[in-house]
Design a protein around this motif. Structure first.
Motif, PDB file in Angstrom:
ATOM      1  N   LEU A 175       5.473  33.124   5.422  1.00 53.93           N
ATOM      2  CA  LEU A 175       4.241  33.506   6.112  1.00 53.93           C
ATOM      3  C   LEU A 175       3.012  33.062   5.338  1.00 53.93           C
ATOM      4  O   LEU A 175       2.016  32.606   5.928  1.00 53.93           O
ATOM      5  N   HIS A 176       3.055  33.190   4.018  1.00 48.58           N
ATOM      6  CA  HIS A 176       1.923  32.763   3.188  1.00 48.58           C
ATOM      7  C   HIS A 176       1.686  31.265   3.312  1.00 48.58           C
ATOM      8  O   HIS A 176       0.530  30.807   3.390  1.00 48.58           O
ATOM      9  N   TYR A 177       2.741  30.485   3.348  1.00 48.70           N
ATOM     10  CA  TYR A 177       2.591  29.038   3.520  1.00 48.70           C
ATOM     11  C   TYR A 177       1.944  28.710   4.860  1.00 48.70           C
ATOM     12  O   TYR A 177       1.036  27.876   4.946  1.00 48.70           O
ATOM     13  N   ASP A 178       2.405  29.356   5.909  1.00 45.82           N
ATOM     14  CA  ASP A 178       1.941  29.013   7.257  1.00 45.82           C
ATOM     15  C   ASP A 178       0.524  29.498   7.533  1.00 45.82           C
ATOM     16  O   ASP A 178      -0.184  28.893   8.341  1.00 45.82           O
ATOM     17  N   ILE A 179       0.096  30.585   6.893  1.00 45.24           N
ATOM     18  CA  ILE A 179      -1.212  31.169   7.205  1.00 45.24           C
ATOM     19  C   ILE A 179      -2.324  30.621   6.324  1.00 45.24           C
ATOM     20  O   ILE A 179      -3.402  30.259   6.806  1.00 45.24           O
ATOM     21  N   ALA A 211      14.661  33.040   8.045  1.00 41.41           N
ATOM     22  CA  ALA A 211      13.793  32.499   6.998  1.00 41.41           C
ATOM     23  C   ALA A 211      14.026  31.007   6.811  1.00 41.41           C
ATOM     24  O   ALA A 211      13.072  30.232   6.595  1.00 41.41           O
ATOM     25  N   SER A 212      15.283  30.570   6.891  1.00 38.05           N
ATOM     26  CA  SER A 212      15.574  29.137   6.780  1.00 38.05           C
ATOM     27  C   SER A 212      14.968  28.375   7.956  1.00 38.05           C
ATOM     28  O   SER A 212      14.455  27.260   7.788  1.00 38.05           O
ATOM     29  N   PHE A 213      15.027  28.969   9.144  1.00 42.35           N
ATOM     30  CA  PHE A 213      14.428  28.326  10.319  1.00 42.35           C
ATOM     31  C   PHE A 213      12.920  28.191  10.171  1.00 42.35           C
ATOM     32  O   PHE A 213      12.339  27.139  10.487  1.00 42.35           O
ATOM     33  N   LEU A 214      12.269  29.241   9.691  1.00 44.05           N
ATOM     34  CA  LEU A 214      10.810  29.189   9.522  1.00 44.05           C
ATOM     35  C   LEU A 214      10.408  28.175   8.466  1.00 44.05           C
ATOM     36  O   LEU A 214       9.357  27.530   8.568  1.00 44.05           O
ATOM     37  N   GLY A 215      11.222  28.022   7.424  1.00 46.58           N
ATOM     38  CA  GLY A 215      10.923  27.006   6.419  1.00 46.58           C
ATOM     39  C   GLY A 215      11.140  25.599   6.943  1.00 46.58           C
ATOM     40  O   GLY A 215      10.332  24.693   6.704  1.00 46.58           O
ATOM     41  N   GLY A 216      12.224  25.382   7.685  1.00 42.56           N
ATOM     42  CA  GLY A 216      12.488  24.057   8.232  1.00 42.56           C
ATOM     43  C   GLY A 216      11.514  23.663   9.322  1.00 42.56           C
ATOM     44  O   GLY A 216      11.345  22.455   9.602  1.00 42.56           O
ATOM     45  N   MET A 217      10.887  24.643   9.948  1.00 44.53           N
ATOM     46  CA  MET A 217       9.903  24.338  10.984  1.00 44.53           C
ATOM     47  C   MET A 217       8.717  23.567  10.404  1.00 44.53           C
ATOM     48  O   MET A 217       8.050  22.798  11.118  1.00 44.53           O
ATOM     49  N   ARG A 218       8.440  23.721   9.131  1.00 43.98           N
ATOM     50  CA  ARG A 218       7.361  22.962   8.494  1.00 43.98           C
ATOM     51  C   ARG A 218       7.680  21.472   8.504  1.00 43.98           C
ATOM     52  O   ARG A 218       6.786  20.639   8.656  1.00 43.98           O
ATOM     53  N   TRP A 219       8.941  21.130   8.357  1.00 39.65           N
ATOM     54  CA  TRP A 219       9.322  19.715   8.420  1.00 39.65           C
ATOM     55  C   TRP A 219       9.029  19.156   9.809  1.00 39.65           C
ATOM     56  O   TRP A 219       8.492  18.051   9.945  1.00 39.65           O
ATOM     57  N   PHE A 235      -0.072  30.989  17.356  1.00 41.44           N
ATOM     58  CA  PHE A 235       1.186  30.989  16.618  1.00 41.44           C
ATOM     59  C   PHE A 235       1.061  31.747  15.300  1.00 41.44           C
ATOM     60  O   PHE A 235       2.011  32.406  14.860  1.00 41.44           O
ATOM     61  N   LYS A 236      -0.097  31.654  14.655  1.00 44.32           N
ATOM     62  CA  LYS A 236      -0.299  32.405  13.418  1.00 44.32           C
ATOM     63  C   LYS A 236      -0.239  33.909  13.675  1.00 44.32           C
ATOM     64  O   LYS A 236       0.366  34.653  12.894  1.00 44.32           O
ATOM     65  N   VAL A 237      -0.866  34.357  14.762  1.00 45.20           N
ATOM     66  CA  VAL A 237      -0.799  35.782  15.105  1.00 45.20           C
ATOM     67  C   VAL A 237       0.627  36.185  15.419  1.00 45.20           C
ATOM     68  O   VAL A 237       1.108  37.254  15.011  1.00 45.20           O
ATOM     69  N   LEU A 238       1.343  35.332  16.133  1.00 46.54           N
ATOM     70  CA  LEU A 238       2.739  35.615  16.444  1.00 46.54           C
ATOM     71  C   LEU A 238       3.595  35.672  15.186  1.00 46.54           C
ATOM     72  O   LEU A 238       4.512  36.500  15.079  1.00 46.54           O
ATOM     73  N   ARG A 239       3.283  34.841  14.226  1.00 41.96           N
ATOM     74  CA  ARG A 239       4.026  34.855  12.957  1.00 41.96           C
ATOM     75  C   ARG A 239       3.754  36.135  12.177  1.00 41.96           C
ATOM     76  O   ARG A 239       4.667  36.703  11.574  1.00 41.96           O
ATOM     77  N   VAL A 240       2.517  36.581  12.177  1.00 36.57           N
ATOM     78  CA  VAL A 240       2.189  37.813  11.448  1.00 36.57           C
ATOM     79  C   VAL A 240       2.903  39.015  12.073  1.00 36.57           C
ATOM     80  O   VAL A 240       3.507  39.836  11.370  1.00 36.57           O
ATOM     81  N   VAL A 241       2.842  39.107  13.398  1.00 36.47           N
ATOM     82  CA  VAL A 241       3.492  40.228  14.079  1.00 36.47           C
ATOM     83  C   VAL A 241       5.003  40.188  13.856  1.00 36.47           C
ATOM     84  O   VAL A 241       5.637  41.212  13.550  1.00 36.47           O
ATOM     85  N   GLY A 242       5.600  39.023  14.006  1.00 38.73           N
ATOM     86  CA  GLY A 242       7.046  38.907  13.821  1.00 38.73           C
ATOM     87  C   GLY A 242       7.479  39.225  12.405  1.00 38.73           C
ATOM     88  O   GLY A 242       8.485  39.921  12.193  1.00 38.73           O
ATOM     89  N   THR A 243       6.731  38.754  11.406  1.00 37.71           N
ATOM     90  CA  THR A 243       7.093  39.028  10.011  1.00 37.71           C
ATOM     91  C   THR A 243       6.967  40.519   9.694  1.00 37.71           C
ATOM     92  O   THR A 243       7.801  41.084   8.965  1.00 37.71           O
ATOM     93  N   MET A 244       5.953  41.167  10.216  1.00 34.95           N
ATOM     94  CA  MET A 244       5.800  42.605   9.991  1.00 34.95           C
ATOM     95  C   MET A 244       6.977  43.386  10.576  1.00 34.95           C
ATOM     96  O   MET A 244       7.519  44.298   9.940  1.00 34.95           O
ATOM     97  N   VAL A 245       7.408  43.020  11.780  1.00 39.32           N
ATOM     98  CA  VAL A 245       8.541  43.720  12.405  1.00 39.32           C
ATOM     99  C   VAL A 245       9.822  43.487  11.610  1.00 39.32           C
ATOM    100  O   VAL A 245      10.607  44.422  11.372  1.00 39.32           O
ATOM    101  N   MET A 246      10.052  42.263  11.174  1.00 44.41           N
ATOM    102  CA  MET A 246      11.268  41.960  10.406  1.00 44.41           C
ATOM    103  C   MET A 246      11.281  42.692   9.069  1.00 44.41           C
ATOM    104  O   MET A 246      12.314  43.261   8.670  1.00 44.41           O
ATOM    105  N   VAL A 247      10.159  42.683   8.364  1.00 47.63           N
ATOM    106  CA  VAL A 247      10.110  43.345   7.054  1.00 47.63           C
ATOM    107  C   VAL A 247      10.270  44.858   7.202  1.00 47.63           C
ATOM    108  O   VAL A 247      11.002  45.501   6.428  1.00 47.63           O
ATOM    109  N   LEU A 248       9.605  45.449   8.191  1.00 47.74           N
ATOM    110  CA  LEU A 248       9.736  46.887   8.402  1.00 47.74           C
ATOM    111  C   LEU A 248      11.161  47.267   8.805  1.00 47.74           C
ATOM    112  O   LEU A 248      11.669  48.330   8.396  1.00 47.74           O
TER     113      LEU A 248
END
Length: 253
Positions: free
Chosen positions: A199-203, A140-148, A213-226
């Motif tokens: 995910l909400h910020y990025d989408i 989660a920290s990596f995904l947030g820092g990627m915005r920078w 990349f947005k599709v990849l983010r959605v798929v990855g977030t779903m797998v992590m949350v599940l």
């Protein structure tokens, strides 16, 4: 009687109504005057009656033409089928660079491996669950820092303003809070919250990434949350069985 019928039915002009008064007085005395007056009334009333008879028809014709031309506006547009949209989204993954695709899928292995190992062994391991929560906090920290990194280049569509940079730090702060919880369940819930906000910020909120990349983010977030939900569910289920087994062993001893 005739002036009354004339006013109600033909609505003749005032000039003709003035002529009818004296002309009626001459009725029987001068038939030629009456015949000329009758022909004058027929000539003046004919265009008036024609206009009155054609006016409603023209109004109704205009209304019918308006209704006919407005019929296409009532036609409902067929919405795009969700299956077609999902198929297009999955096909957009083919446009992703191979390193980004393989590294993203490989990064999901630790998330899936932890609940899978505990389900196979039939026992809950707190150290594995804590490692999963810690790995989720780092992700989660990596995904947030990627915005920078996305907002800092000069040609980027995202500007290095308060919205982009401040929201990039929110997932990292939530991830740090997740590591402070002693309970694995509370830490997993906080990590899931951080992943969802990122995910909400990025989408939808901030300037978007490429479609693949947005599709990849959605798929990855779903797998992590599940995976985190599976760990929490196994914790509640397996710990209950382990406590029951301990009670049974203590009672037999």
């Amino acid at each position: 009687m005739f002036p009354l019928i004339q006013r109600c039915c033909f609505n003749t002009p005032l000039k003709l109504q003035k002529l009818t008064g004296p002309s009626l007085l001459l009725y029987g005395k001068n038939e030629t005057t009456w015949s000329s007056l009758a022909s004058c009334l027929r000539r003046d009333a004919h265009p008036l009656s024609t206009a009155l008879s054609l006016k409603p028809a023209s109004v109704y014709t205009t209304k019918l033409q308006t209704f006919h031309t407005s019929l296409p506006a009532f036609k409902k547009k067929t919405p795009a089928e969700p299956e077609a949209e999902s198929q297009k989204s999955l096909e957009s993954l083919k446009d992703s660079p191979k390193p980004a695709l393989y590294l993203s899928l490989g990064g999901l292995i630790p998330f899936v491996a932890v609940p899978l190992a505990m389900a196979v062994q039939g026992a809950f391991h707190p150290e594995l669950a804590s490692a999963q929560v810690a790995y989720g906090a780092v992700t989660a920290s990596f995904l947030g820092g990627m915005r920078w990194g996305f907002a800092l280049p000069e040609n980027s569509p995202a500007k290095p303003d308060w919205l982009n940079l401040a929201n990039g730090t929110v997932p990292a702060l939530l991830a740090c809070q997740a590591l402070l919880f002693k309970d694995v369940t509370q830490g997993a819930v906080m990590v899931m919250l951080a992943l969802g906000i990122a995910l909400h910020y990025d989408i939808s909120l901030l300037p978007t990434y490429p479609r693949w990349f947005k599709v990849l983010r959605v798929v990855g977030t779903m797998v992590m949350v599940l995976s985190l939900l599976a760990t929490v569910a196994l914790k509640a289920f397996l710990e209950g069985e382990q406590s029951d087994d301990r009670k049974i062993r203590q009672s037999t001893n």
